[in-house]
Scaffold this motif. Structure first.
Motif, PDB file in Angstrom:
ATOM      1  N   SER A 134     -12.180  -4.485 -10.891  1.00 12.61           N
ATOM      2  CA  SER A 134     -11.347  -3.529 -10.171  1.00 12.61           C
ATOM      3  C   SER A 134     -11.123  -2.261 -10.977  1.00 12.61           C
ATOM      4  O   SER A 134     -10.875  -2.317 -12.190  1.00 12.61           O
ATOM      5  CB  SER A 134      -9.986  -4.164  -9.862  1.00 12.61           C
ATOM      6  N   GLY A 135     -11.178  -1.145 -10.304  1.00 13.24           N
ATOM      7  CA  GLY A 135     -10.875   0.133 -10.929  1.00 13.24           C
ATOM      8  C   GLY A 135      -9.420   0.249 -11.363  1.00 13.24           C
ATOM      9  O   GLY A 135      -9.090   1.094 -12.195  1.00 13.24           O
ATOM     10  N   SER A 136      -8.555  -0.596 -10.832  1.00 12.92           N
ATOM     11  CA  SER A 136      -7.145  -0.537 -11.218  1.00 12.92           C
ATOM     12  C   SER A 136      -6.890  -1.197 -12.571  1.00 12.92           C
ATOM     13  O   SER A 136      -5.816  -1.027 -13.148  1.00 12.92           O
ATOM     14  CB  SER A 136      -6.263  -1.177 -10.146  1.00 12.92           C
ATOM     15  N   PHE A 137      -7.867  -1.928 -13.102  1.00 16.73           N
ATOM     16  CA  PHE A 137      -7.746  -2.524 -14.433  1.00 16.73           C
ATOM     17  C   PHE A 137      -8.145  -1.467 -15.457  1.00 16.73           C
ATOM     18  O   PHE A 137      -9.253  -0.943 -15.421  1.00 16.73           O
ATOM     19  CB  PHE A 137      -8.629  -3.766 -14.561  1.00 16.73           C
ATOM     20  N   ALA A 138      -7.230  -1.142 -16.361  1.00 17.69           N
ATOM     21  CA  ALA A 138      -7.476  -0.081 -17.343  1.00 17.69           C
ATOM     22  C   ALA A 138      -8.382  -0.576 -18.457  1.00 17.69           C
ATOM     23  O   ALA A 138      -8.031  -1.505 -19.183  1.00 17.69           O
ATOM     24  CB  ALA A 138      -6.158   0.417 -17.913  1.00 17.69           C
ATOM     25  N   PHE A 139      -9.552   0.031 -18.567  1.00 20.17           N
ATOM     26  CA  PHE A 139     -10.439  -0.228 -19.697  1.00 20.17           C
ATOM     27  C   PHE A 139     -11.183   1.053 -20.034  1.00 20.17           C
ATOM     28  O   PHE A 139     -11.332   1.942 -19.211  1.00 20.17           O
ATOM     29  CB  PHE A 139     -11.391  -1.407 -19.440  1.00 20.17           C
ATOM     30  N   SER A 140     -11.621   1.148 -21.287  1.00 22.41           N
ATOM     31  CA  SER A 140     -12.242   2.382 -21.777  1.00 22.41           C
ATOM     32  C   SER A 140     -13.674   2.547 -21.307  1.00 22.41           C
ATOM     33  O   SER A 140     -14.138   3.672 -21.130  1.00 22.41           O
ATOM     34  CB  SER A 140     -12.214   2.408 -23.304  1.00 22.41           C
ATOM     35  N   GLY A 141     -14.379   1.450 -21.163  1.00 22.47           N
ATOM     36  CA  GLY A 141     -15.769   1.547 -20.751  1.00 22.47           C
ATOM     37  C   GLY A 141     -16.512   0.257 -20.986  1.00 22.47           C
ATOM     38  O   GLY A 141     -15.917  -0.787 -21.261  1.00 22.47           O
ATOM     39  N   CYS A 152     -17.290   1.400 -13.655  1.00 23.79           N
ATOM     40  CA  CYS A 152     -17.368   2.480 -14.660  1.00 23.79           C
ATOM     41  C   CYS A 152     -17.851   3.774 -14.023  1.00 23.79           C
ATOM     42  O   CYS A 152     -17.270   4.838 -14.255  1.00 23.79           O
ATOM     43  CB  CYS A 152     -18.312   2.094 -15.797  1.00 23.79           C
ATOM     44  N   LEU A 153     -18.901   3.687 -13.226  1.00 26.03           N
ATOM     45  CA  LEU A 153     -19.448   4.899 -12.618  1.00 26.03           C
ATOM     46  C   LEU A 153     -18.467   5.511 -11.630  1.00 26.03           C
ATOM     47  O   LEU A 153     -18.239   6.721 -11.652  1.00 26.03           O
ATOM     48  CB  LEU A 153     -20.781   4.595 -11.938  1.00 26.03           C
ATOM     49  N   LYS A 154     -17.867   4.693 -10.771  1.00 22.93           N
ATOM     50  CA  LYS A 154     -16.987   5.257  -9.743  1.00 22.93           C
ATOM     51  C   LYS A 154     -15.685   5.797 -10.322  1.00 22.93           C
ATOM     52  O   LYS A 154     -15.114   6.734  -9.790  1.00 22.93           O
ATOM     53  CB  LYS A 154     -16.719   4.246  -8.618  1.00 22.93           C
TER      54      LYS A 154
END
Length: 189
Positions: A77-84, A114-116
């Motif tokens: 999910s894009g809502s999970f904060a990660f650097s990459g 990552c891309l989106k």
């Protein structure tokens, strides 16, 4: 607010599994880094064929291991904060899946996120020679914002072993996330 820099590491079925393992080992030594590991089916095969590590030993190098088919994992999910994310080595099959948006496993889905979300996606392809489809997919993913960092050998640091070559590549990979790696020797002119 995230206390740690979260980085996803995926090991796929291309030759060079030791590079992914060394990336995980290097990240373990860093303060404030949380690693999330994914291993493709053929990545697991490559680990056991090319290295002395078991799958369980490699899984233990990460803070969190995610099964490949768990598309409900938080890293999907894009809502999970990660650097990459670092895909090392990155097979041409995985590269093709990312380029086409075909996210039928967690590696492909996390790369898609990552891309989106415009997060760092570092692809370390390990294939030679490259055909036109490979080149098109590499160029396309570069244009979408991915970093293409091929598993290329360098010799300016006068390597004495295969391990020296691997460490140099690991340093180049980690530098994409502004992570210092003591075993990396930059060009000094």
């Amino acid at each position: 607010m995230v206390d740690k820099k979260r980085i996803i590491v995926a090991i796929t079925g291309a030759s060079g599994a030791i590079i992914g393992i060394e990336v995980l080992k290097a990240l373990q030594t860093q303060e404030g880094i949380e690693t999330h590991l994914l291993i493709s089916n053929l990545g697991g095969t490559t680990i056991t064929q090319e290295t002395e590590f078991s799958i369980e030993q490699v899984e233990s190098l990460a803070d969190v291991y995610h099964p490949l088919k768990n598309l409900g994992a938080k890293i999907a999910s894009g809502s999970f904060a990660f650097s990459g994310m670092i895909i090392v080595p990155c097979s041409m099959k995985t590269l093709g899946g990312i380029a086409s948006g075909y996210s039928d496993n967690l590696i492909l889905r996390a790369a898609d996120v990552c891309l989106k979300e415009r997060r760092k996606l570092v692809l370390v392809p390990r294939e030679t020679p490259l055909n036109g489809i490979h080149l098109r997919n590499l160029t396309f993913l570069h244009d979408q914002g991915a970093v293409i960092l091929p598993a290329m050998l360098t010799f300016y640091h006068k390597p004495q072993s295969i391990e020296d070559l691997v460490h140099q590549l690991v340093g180049k990979i980690l530098s994409q996330f502004d992570i210092h790696y003591d075993k990396f020797r930059p060009w000094e002119g």
